[in-house]
Design a protein around this motif. Structure first.
Motif, PDB file in Angstrom:
ATOM      1  N   VAL A  26      12.713  15.938  31.370  1.00 59.02           N
ATOM      2  CA  VAL A  26      13.814  15.503  32.232  1.00 59.02           C
ATOM      3  C   VAL A  26      14.250  16.716  33.039  1.00 59.02           C
ATOM      4  CG1 VAL A  26      16.114  14.508  32.350  1.00 59.02           C
ATOM      5  CG2 VAL A  26      14.534  13.785  30.528  1.00 59.02           C
ATOM      6  N   GLY A  27      13.900  16.739  34.322  1.00 58.66           N
ATOM      7  CA  GLY A  27      14.175  17.918  35.134  1.00 58.66           C
ATOM      8  C   GLY A  27      13.463  19.120  34.563  1.00 58.66           C
ATOM      9  N   ASP A  28      14.211  20.193  34.298  1.00 56.51           N
ATOM     10  CA  ASP A  28      13.627  21.399  33.710  1.00 56.51           C
ATOM     11  C   ASP A  28      13.719  21.410  32.185  1.00 56.51           C
ATOM     12  OD1 ASP A  28      12.942  22.463  36.170  1.00 56.51           O
ATOM     13  OD2 ASP A  28      14.872  23.478  36.421  1.00 56.51           O
ATOM     14  N   SER A  29      14.191  20.326  31.603  1.00 57.91           N
ATOM     15  CA  SER A  29      14.356  20.264  30.147  1.00 57.91           C
ATOM     16  C   SER A  29      13.216  19.474  29.520  1.00 57.91           C
ATOM     17  CB  SER A  29      15.690  19.609  29.784  1.00 57.91           C
ATOM     18  OG  SER A  29      16.777  20.348  30.296  1.00 57.91           O
ATOM     19  N   THR A  30      12.945  19.797  28.260  1.00 57.77           N
ATOM     20  CA  THR A  30      11.908  19.097  27.511  1.00 57.77           C
ATOM     21  C   THR A  30      12.441  18.744  26.131  1.00 57.77           C
ATOM     22  OG1 THR A  30      10.168  20.370  28.628  1.00 57.77           O
ATOM     23  CG2 THR A  30       9.551  19.200  26.619  1.00 57.77           C
ATOM     24  N   VAL A  31      12.211  17.493  25.727  1.00 56.69           N
ATOM     25  CA  VAL A  31      12.511  17.054  24.368  1.00 56.69           C
ATOM     26  C   VAL A  31      11.192  16.973  23.605  1.00 56.69           C
ATOM     27  CG1 VAL A  31      13.466  15.222  22.916  1.00 56.69           C
ATOM     28  CG2 VAL A  31      14.483  15.706  25.156  1.00 56.69           C
ATOM     29  N   VAL A  32      11.110  17.670  22.483  1.00 57.00           N
ATOM     30  CA  VAL A  32       9.940  17.593  21.606  1.00 57.00           C
ATOM     31  C   VAL A  32      10.393  16.900  20.335  1.00 57.00           C
ATOM     32  CG1 VAL A  32       8.100  18.850  20.429  1.00 57.00           C
ATOM     33  CG2 VAL A  32       9.102  19.786  22.525  1.00 57.00           C
ATOM     34  N   ALA A  33       9.853  15.711  20.078  1.00 58.46           N
ATOM     35  CA  ALA A  33      10.256  14.918  18.919  1.00 58.46           C
ATOM     36  C   ALA A  33       9.076  14.731  17.978  1.00 58.46           C
ATOM     37  CB  ALA A  33      10.791  13.552  19.362  1.00 58.46           C
ATOM     38  N   SER A  34       9.368  14.758  16.681  1.00 62.10           N
ATOM     39  CA  SER A  34       8.342  14.579  15.658  1.00 62.10           C
ATOM     40  C   SER A  34       8.540  13.232  14.966  1.00 62.10           C
ATOM     41  CB  SER A  34       8.413  15.701  14.622  1.00 62.10           C
ATOM     42  OG  SER A  34       7.547  15.426  13.533  1.00 62.10           O
ATOM     43  N   ILE A  35       7.584  12.350  15.148  1.00 65.56           N
ATOM     44  CA  ILE A  35       7.635  11.062  14.471  1.00 65.56           C
ATOM     45  C   ILE A  35       7.432  11.265  12.972  1.00 65.56           C
ATOM     46  CG2 ILE A  35       6.641   8.746  14.342  1.00 65.56           C
ATOM     47  CD1 ILE A  35       8.087   9.581  17.022  1.00 65.56           C
ATOM     48  N   ARG A  36       6.562  12.197  12.612  1.00 70.15           N
ATOM     49  CA  ARG A  36       6.246  12.432  11.195  1.00 70.15           C
ATOM     50  C   ARG A  36       7.434  13.017  10.432  1.00 70.15           C
ATOM     51  NH1 ARG A  36       2.920   9.227  12.111  1.00 70.15           N
ATOM     52  NH2 ARG A  36       0.814   9.646  12.823  1.00 70.15           N
ATOM     53  N   PHE A  75       3.309  22.627  23.846  1.00 73.23           N
ATOM     54  CA  PHE A  75       4.572  23.172  23.361  1.00 73.23           C
ATOM     55  C   PHE A  75       5.106  24.298  24.244  1.00 73.23           C
ATOM     56  CE2 PHE A  75       2.417  21.208  19.841  1.00 73.23           C
ATOM     57  CZ  PHE A  75       3.427  20.518  19.193  1.00 73.23           C
ATOM     58  N   VAL A  76       4.452  24.538  25.361  1.00 72.43           N
ATOM     59  CA  VAL A  76       4.964  25.493  26.344  1.00 72.43           C
ATOM     60  C   VAL A  76       5.968  24.728  27.191  1.00 72.43           C
ATOM     61  CG1 VAL A  76       4.380  27.002  28.275  1.00 72.43           C
ATOM     62  CG2 VAL A  76       2.826  26.812  26.330  1.00 72.43           C
ATOM     63  N   CYS A  77       7.239  24.917  26.900  1.00 67.63           N
ATOM     64  CA  CYS A  77       8.285  24.055  27.454  1.00 67.63           C
ATOM     65  C   CYS A  77       9.315  24.875  28.216  1.00 67.63           C
ATOM     66  CB  CYS A  77       8.989  23.276  26.344  1.00 67.63           C
ATOM     67  SG  CYS A  77       7.882  22.258  25.341  1.00 67.63           S
ATOM     68  N   GLY A  78       9.206  24.908  29.519  1.00 68.64           N
ATOM     69  CA  GLY A  78      10.224  25.523  30.356  1.00 68.64           C
ATOM     70  C   GLY A  78      10.585  26.936  29.985  1.00 68.64           C
ATOM     71  N   GLY A  79       9.599  27.739  29.632  1.00 66.19           N
ATOM     72  CA  GLY A  79       9.873  29.111  29.240  1.00 66.19           C
ATOM     73  C   GLY A  79      10.306  29.256  27.798  1.00 66.19           C
ATOM     74  N   ALA A 113      13.056  14.036  13.961  1.00 63.85           N
ATOM     75  CA  ALA A 113      13.602  15.382  14.172  1.00 63.85           C
ATOM     76  C   ALA A 113      13.140  15.869  15.538  1.00 63.85           C
ATOM     77  CB  ALA A 113      13.106  16.322  13.077  1.00 63.85           C
ATOM     78  N   PHE A 114      14.013  16.561  16.259  1.00 68.20           N
ATOM     79  CA  PHE A 114      13.635  16.957  17.615  1.00 68.20           C
ATOM     80  C   PHE A 114      14.270  18.290  17.995  1.00 68.20           C
ATOM     81  CE2 PHE A 114      17.561  14.555  18.187  1.00 68.20           C
ATOM     82  CZ  PHE A 114      18.271  15.316  19.110  1.00 68.20           C
ATOM     83  N   VAL A 115      13.687  18.869  19.045  1.00 70.49           N
ATOM     84  CA  VAL A 115      14.198  20.097  19.658  1.00 70.49           C
ATOM     85  C   VAL A 115      14.309  19.847  21.151  1.00 70.49           C
ATOM     86  CG1 VAL A 115      13.695  22.518  20.183  1.00 70.49           C
ATOM     87  CG2 VAL A 115      13.232  21.630  17.898  1.00 70.49           C
ATOM     88  N   VAL A 116      15.385  20.335  21.760  1.00 65.90           N
ATOM     89  CA  VAL A 116      15.565  20.260  23.207  1.00 65.90           C
ATOM     90  C   VAL A 116      15.461  21.674  23.773  1.00 65.90           C
ATOM     91  CG1 VAL A 116      17.120  19.662  25.098  1.00 65.90           C
ATOM     92  CG2 VAL A 116      17.018  18.217  23.055  1.00 65.90           C
ATOM     93  N   HIS A 117      14.555  21.851  24.727  1.00 64.43           N
ATOM     94  CA  HIS A 117      14.404  23.128  25.427  1.00 64.43           C
ATOM     95  C   HIS A 117      14.965  22.987  26.835  1.00 64.43           C
ATOM     96  CE1 HIS A 117      11.946  24.820  22.273  1.00 64.43           C
ATOM     97  NE2 HIS A 117      11.101  23.813  22.351  1.00 64.43           N
TER      98      HIS A 117
END
Length: 549
Positions: free
Chosen positions: A349-359, A246-250, A363-367
């Motif tokens: 994707v590049g410097d971005s990260t998508v964290v998605a929850s299947i459970r 979960f350490v995503c691009g700062g 629902a997801f967060v884009v960093h």
């Protein structure tokens, strides 16, 4: 312990800034019957609560730390903190039930969580202040810690491992202070049972799944165990490895995507194990230190009084005692990752990260580096009778389909669940008050009632006749989000369907979850239009595109 004020850690500063607030929560009048009580709603406002919550007494620990464990800070050696810590410790002992248990939310609750956490806090406080405790305070501490240890040694929460880790801390620290072998043996048995629940992916179960926020608390608690001499094997390293995803691009570690929907990012365990050389803990500690140094994230200044006293100030105070130094990467690995049991997907994707929850049904967060994080957590549907249903309730059975060989396209299916937002004391206040003062005086009945109440209000998922399907697909520098909501037999007419940046709340601290996120504004007209289309055609499809650069 290091003088954290001298090495650039933000945690000593946060502790110093928060201490006046901590002092105002406590009754510091030695002539008062409630001297030492830290539940201000009880001792000061008087008509808001009929019994004190023991959880507020956890403020004894940061006062003890600031008094003698942080040389070079303004509060070091100050009598006001010694008196406050001792007063809080003694008041904690005075509100203990004869069984050894303590209350958190209501009179005669006999809370395992409150007993575990405050006993560890009291034992740590007693250890820090050993030479400064007078005979009466020492006797109070010894008696209360012994009774609490006896009570904790025969109980275990099968659903919530952070509470069992807190019980481990309570038993181990009490054994050190009391110098009693039986308490040490009770700790060893509790630790063996707790660590056996750790998943191969590194996380400990929290109401049926992984929660990143409470995982940071679990790492904190293992740091306390290790600092007090426990042999923990590979457990801390496995948990730090899980959290490092979960350490995503700062950014990262504020995702309300786990089983309890929390956005906790507690720093003590990361700092402690980073100082011992764990590379994942170092990356985690660097991220958190940078965030808190820059005024980002949820810290003691941004939470309500209960969680300020219970978790935040104590854990941040402990973090201030570590001099881990700076350095260590705080960026993501750049490799797409799937944690199937936890239900998380990480796309880079590049410097971005998508964290998605299947459970949580996609629902997801884009960093994005240098930008605010964006959350799209799903939808709330409102019926014409006023019920609210959520598409992102936690589900251990949410179905995921990966389409073809495409690694970056998944479809998740599940059902909406009712949001628990009732105000039970409005309707049942007199009945509940009679229960707490009458039948719940009997400990066994009180514990059965508490377990049933938690199972009904927290663990049950009441699904509703409305299905949800979310397709997530990376297309170049964008994330395509295609949502389909469909009525099932028995579904009543809906009044509105609108996107939310909040989850269904079944953990009080999940209300911290939206801090720091940017989300689309809710358009009431569009929400009503979605409901109209669904009512007329049986389904509605909503497509959005999220830029990843």
């Amino acid at each position: 312990m290091a003088g954290a004020a001298e090495h650039g850690s933000p945690y000593a500063r946060l502790l110093i800034e928060a201490m006046p607030r901590a002092l105002t929560l406590q009754d510091r009048n030695r002539a008062a019957k409630t001297w030492g009580c830290c539940d201000r709603d009880f001792w000061n406002y008087r008509t808001l609560r009929d019994a004190p919550s023991a959880t507020f007494q956890q403020l004894m620990l940061p006062q003890a730390i600031a008094f003698n464990a942080l040389p070079g800070t303004p509060y070091a050696g100050q009598a006001i903190l010694l008196q406050g810590a001792v007063g809080a410790l003694r008041y904690w002992a005075s509100v203990q039930h004869a069984t050894g248990a303590f209350d958190e939310w209501y009179r005669n609750e006999h809370s395992y969580c409150a007993t575990a956490f405050t006993t560890y806090g009291a034992a740590q406080t007693a250890l820090l202040l050993q030479s400064d405790l007078d005979a009466e305070a020492r006797a109070d501490a010894e008696r209360a810690l012994t009774r609490a240890s006896e009570w904790l040694s025969t109980r275990f929460n099968d659903s919530v491992m952070n509470q069992n880790l807190a019980a481990c801390c309570a038993l181990l620290c009490s054994s050190v202070f009391l110098n009693k072998d039986w308490v040490r043996h009770a700790f060893e048995k509790r630790w063996e049972r707790t660590v056996a629940t750790q998943h191969d992916e590194g996380w400990f179960p929290e109401y049926g799944g992984a929660d990143p926020g409470y995982s940071t608390l679990a790492l904190d608690l293992m740091a306390i165990l290790h600092r007090n001499g426990a042999e923990l094997g590979a457990a801390p390293a496995k948990l730090a490895q899980f959290l490092a995803h979960f350490v995503c691009g700062g950014n990262g570690l504020g995702e309300p995507l786990g089983s309890r929907g929390t956005a906790h990012a507690l720093p003590f365990g990361a700092e402690y194990f980073a100082a011992l050389g764990d590379p994942n803990a170092r990356a985690l500690a660097t991220l958190l230190r940078d965030r808190y140094r820059n005024g980002c994230g949820i810290d003691p200044s941004t939470v309500d009084d209960r969680y300020f006293a219970y978790f935040y100030l104590p854990q941040f105070a402990l973090a201030a005692t570590i001099d881990a130094g700076d350095g260590g990467a705080s960026t993501a690995s750049g490799v797409d990752t799937v944690l199937p049991a936890a239900g998380f997907r990480f796309w880079h994707v590049g410097d971005s990260t998508v964290v998605a929850s299947i459970r949580r049904h996609g629902a997801f967060v884009v960093h994005r580096v240098g930008q605010d994080s964006e959350a799209q957590l799903g939808f709330w549907a409102e019926t014409r009778s006023g019920e609210r249903w959520s598409s992102c309730s936690w589900s251990e059975t949410a179905a995921e389909q990966q389409l073809g060989h495409e690694q970056r396209h998944v479809v998740i299916r599940g059902d909406f669940s009712r949001v628990e937002d009732s105000l039970p004391l409005v309707k049942w206040g007199l009945v509940f008050g009679g229960l707490t003062r009458g039948p719940l005086r009997f400990p066994k009945l009180a514990e059965r009632f508490q377990k049933r109440l938690k199972r009904r209000k927290i663990e049950e998922r009441r699904e509703r006749p409305l299905s949800f399907e979310r397709s997530l697909r990376i297309d170049g520098g964008q994330l395509e989000v295609r949502d389909r909501i469909e009525r099932k037999p028995g579904c009543p007419a809906l009044a509105a369907i609108y996107p939310v940046a909040d989850i269904d709340v079944h953990s009080p601290s999940a209300r911290l979850a939206t801090s720091g996120y940017v989300s689309a504004a809710v358009d009431p007209e569009r929400a009503r239009e979605h409901a109209r289309v669904l009512n007329e055609h049986g389904q509605v499809e909503i497509v959005t595109w999220v830029p990843l650069h």
